[in-house]
Scaffold this motif. Sequence first.
Motif, PDB file in Angstrom:
ATOM      1  N   CYS A  38       0.816  -1.213   0.000  1.00 13.36           N
ATOM      2  CA  CYS A  38       0.000   0.000   0.000  1.00 13.36           C
ATOM      3  C   CYS A  38       0.853   1.267   0.000  1.00 13.36           C
ATOM      4  N   PHE A  39       2.063   1.165   0.512  1.00 11.23           N
ATOM      5  CA  PHE A  39       2.935   2.327   0.608  1.00 11.23           C
ATOM      6  C   PHE A  39       3.745   2.548  -0.669  1.00 11.23           C
ATOM      7  N   GLN A  40       3.650   1.624  -1.624  1.00  8.92           N
ATOM      8  CA  GLN A  40       4.484   1.692  -2.814  1.00  8.92           C
ATOM      9  C   GLN A  40       3.709   2.303  -3.982  1.00  8.92           C
ATOM     10  N   PRO A  41       4.136   3.475  -4.471  1.00  9.21           N
ATOM     11  CA  PRO A  41       3.471   4.035  -5.645  1.00  9.21           C
ATOM     12  C   PRO A  41       3.750   3.210  -6.890  1.00  9.21           C
ATOM     13  N   ASN A  42       2.758   3.106  -7.739  1.00  9.63           N
ATOM     14  CA  ASN A  42       2.876   2.414  -9.011  1.00  9.63           C
ATOM     15  C   ASN A  42       2.803   3.475 -10.110  1.00  9.63           C
ATOM     16  N   ASP A  49      -1.415  14.148  -4.790  1.00  4.20           N
ATOM     17  CA  ASP A  49      -0.506  13.017  -4.612  1.00  4.20           C
ATOM     18  C   ASP A  49       0.927  13.403  -4.973  1.00  4.20           C
ATOM     19  N   CYS A  50       1.071  14.175  -6.044  1.00  6.80           N
ATOM     20  CA  CYS A  50       2.406  14.628  -6.437  1.00  6.80           C
ATOM     21  C   CYS A  50       3.045  15.450  -5.321  1.00  6.80           C
ATOM     22  N   GLY A  51       2.266  16.324  -4.707  1.00  7.18           N
ATOM     23  CA  GLY A  51       2.785  17.158  -3.633  1.00  7.18           C
ATOM     24  C   GLY A  51       3.243  16.361  -2.440  1.00  7.18           C
ATOM     25  N   HIS A  52       2.624  15.205  -2.213  1.00  7.73           N
ATOM     26  CA  HIS A  52       3.027  14.325  -1.117  1.00  7.73           C
ATOM     27  C   HIS A  52       4.111  13.333  -1.538  1.00  7.73           C
ATOM     28  N   HIS A  68     -10.999  10.258  -6.950  1.00  9.50           N
ATOM     29  CA  HIS A  68      -9.899   9.426  -6.461  1.00  9.50           C
ATOM     30  C   HIS A  68      -9.985   9.125  -4.960  1.00  9.50           C
ATOM     31  N   ASP A  69     -11.203   8.911  -4.472  1.00 11.25           N
ATOM     32  CA  ASP A  69     -11.428   8.488  -3.084  1.00 11.25           C
ATOM     33  C   ASP A  69     -10.785   9.418  -2.066  1.00 11.25           C
ATOM     34  N   ILE A  70     -10.775  10.714  -2.370  1.00  8.34           N
ATOM     35  CA  ILE A  70     -10.155  11.664  -1.443  1.00  8.34           C
ATOM     36  C   ILE A  70     -10.959  11.779  -0.148  1.00  8.34           C
ATOM     37  N   GLY A  71     -12.228  11.333  -0.170  1.00  4.85           N
ATOM     38  CA  GLY A  71     -13.012  11.318   1.064  1.00  4.85           C
ATOM     39  C   GLY A  71     -12.521  10.292   2.057  1.00  4.85           C
ATOM     40  N   ILE A  84       0.814   7.236   1.185  1.00  2.53           N
ATOM     41  CA  ILE A  84       0.033   6.182   0.522  1.00  2.53           C
ATOM     42  C   ILE A  84      -0.655   6.767  -0.704  1.00  2.53           C
ATOM     43  N   PRO A  85      -0.434   6.217  -1.906  1.00  4.61           N
ATOM     44  CA  PRO A  85      -1.130   6.719  -3.101  1.00  4.61           C
ATOM     45  C   PRO A  85      -2.642   6.598  -2.963  1.00  4.61           C
ATOM     46  N   HIS A  86      -3.357   7.463  -3.645  1.00  9.33           N
ATOM     47  CA  HIS A  86      -4.815   7.512  -3.486  1.00  9.33           C
ATOM     48  C   HIS A  86      -5.478   6.187  -3.830  1.00  9.33           C
ATOM     49  N   TYR A  87      -4.918   5.434  -4.777  1.00  9.65           N
ATOM     50  CA  TYR A  87      -5.554   4.189  -5.195  1.00  9.65           C
ATOM     51  C   TYR A  87      -5.326   3.047  -4.206  1.00  9.65           C
ATOM     52  N   ASN A  88      -4.562   3.288  -3.149  1.00 11.01           N
ATOM     53  CA  ASN A  88      -4.376   2.287  -2.092  1.00 11.01           C
ATOM     54  C   ASN A  88      -5.046   2.680  -0.778  1.00 11.01           C
ATOM     55  N   LEU A  89      -5.725   3.812  -0.745  1.00 12.25           N
ATOM     56  CA  LEU A  89      -6.295   4.299   0.510  1.00 12.25           C
ATOM     57  C   LEU A  89      -7.429   3.418   1.025  1.00 12.25           C
ATOM     58  N   LEU A  90      -8.260   2.895   0.128  1.00 15.24           N
ATOM     59  CA  LEU A  90      -9.370   2.060   0.587  1.00 15.24           C
ATOM     60  C   LEU A  90      -8.850   0.799   1.277  1.00 15.24           C
TER      61      LEU A  90
END
Length: 355
Positions: free
Chosen positions: A38-42, A93-96, A286-289, A300-306
């Motif tokens: 989950c911590f690894q960006p793709n 996500d880029c900013g983080h 992108h599930d920012i909620g 954690i990239p947005h696509y791994n947050l759930l």
Amino acid sequence: MSSNTINLNHIQSAESSQDSTKLPFTLQDLKAAIPAECFQPNVGKSLFYFFRDILIIGLLYAVANYLDSWFFWPIFWLMQGTMFWALFVVGHDCGHQSFSKHKWLNDLVGHLSHTPILVPYHGWRISHRTHHKNTGNIDNDESWYPVTESQYNEMPSAQKIGRYYAFLLAYPVYLFKRSPNKEGSHFSPSSPLFKPAEKWDIITSTTFLIGMVALLGFLTYQWGWLWLLKNYAAPYIVFVIWLDLVTFLHHTEPELPWYRGEDWTFLKGAISSIDRDYGLVNHIHHDIGTHVAHHIFLNIPHYNLLQATEAIKPVMGEYFHKSEEPIWKSLWRSAISCHFVPDAGGQVYYTSNNK
């Protein structure tokens, strides 16, 4: 480590010593519960979402200008403004530095995402870093922090209306003037927001943004003010409303505590946010909620947050905040009941004179 990355090892050590008797879990407990992937960006996934948003934005422009119908323009404004907001989240996500492991790619895509929607990428990135380092801290948080009861009582009526009922158009003002009782502009390298070493980052982003304004000015000169309204100004307003709505609801809730002084720690502040359900829009933006996990581990990239959220919920138990309430209802309730916090106290909650 990049300049906007919080030192998690330092925080983990601090939290273990400060919160072990106050919270039934530590930052390390939460990290251990989350699958390592989950911590690894793709990079492939990250670029897919970026180009997907760009493609949809382009298609919407093509359809709107092909039809050129006043029956469709309002629909276009809502849809395109929502896509501007989705593009902002990619830049977020880029900013983080969670878009990829390459800072140059993060900064490139960050500028490509934020400049078209008039966000100074580096200026925002740095102030947003301040927010993440101080979330839930009444004195040091960067945005959407509460005023005290005495400050509220001294506030002019016009300011109260602006702060509590017209705040959905606040973001451009924040970029120029920062939050109330704080000084600085996101466009100036001499702003107290920034360190001297960040001077050229700010100049770079501001220069790109000036170029975008110049482009809009040229296109308006060529095609007129009505073109600007239909193609850019109206979607931009929808984008700003989305940004202010979502960020306000991340941290404004009667049940969320705020802290002062030694009562604040990074972990307690990070979990003082709340997940919201935006229904159909969840995937679009992108599930920012899904915000609690993001505040605890911003890399954690947005696509791994759930997936990360489901992993930490059993560990956090009652400390995990999520609202199933309709967004309009949450917005109204927070707007009328979250006006100020008590003047004193280490852990306090929002209240209002309406109660």
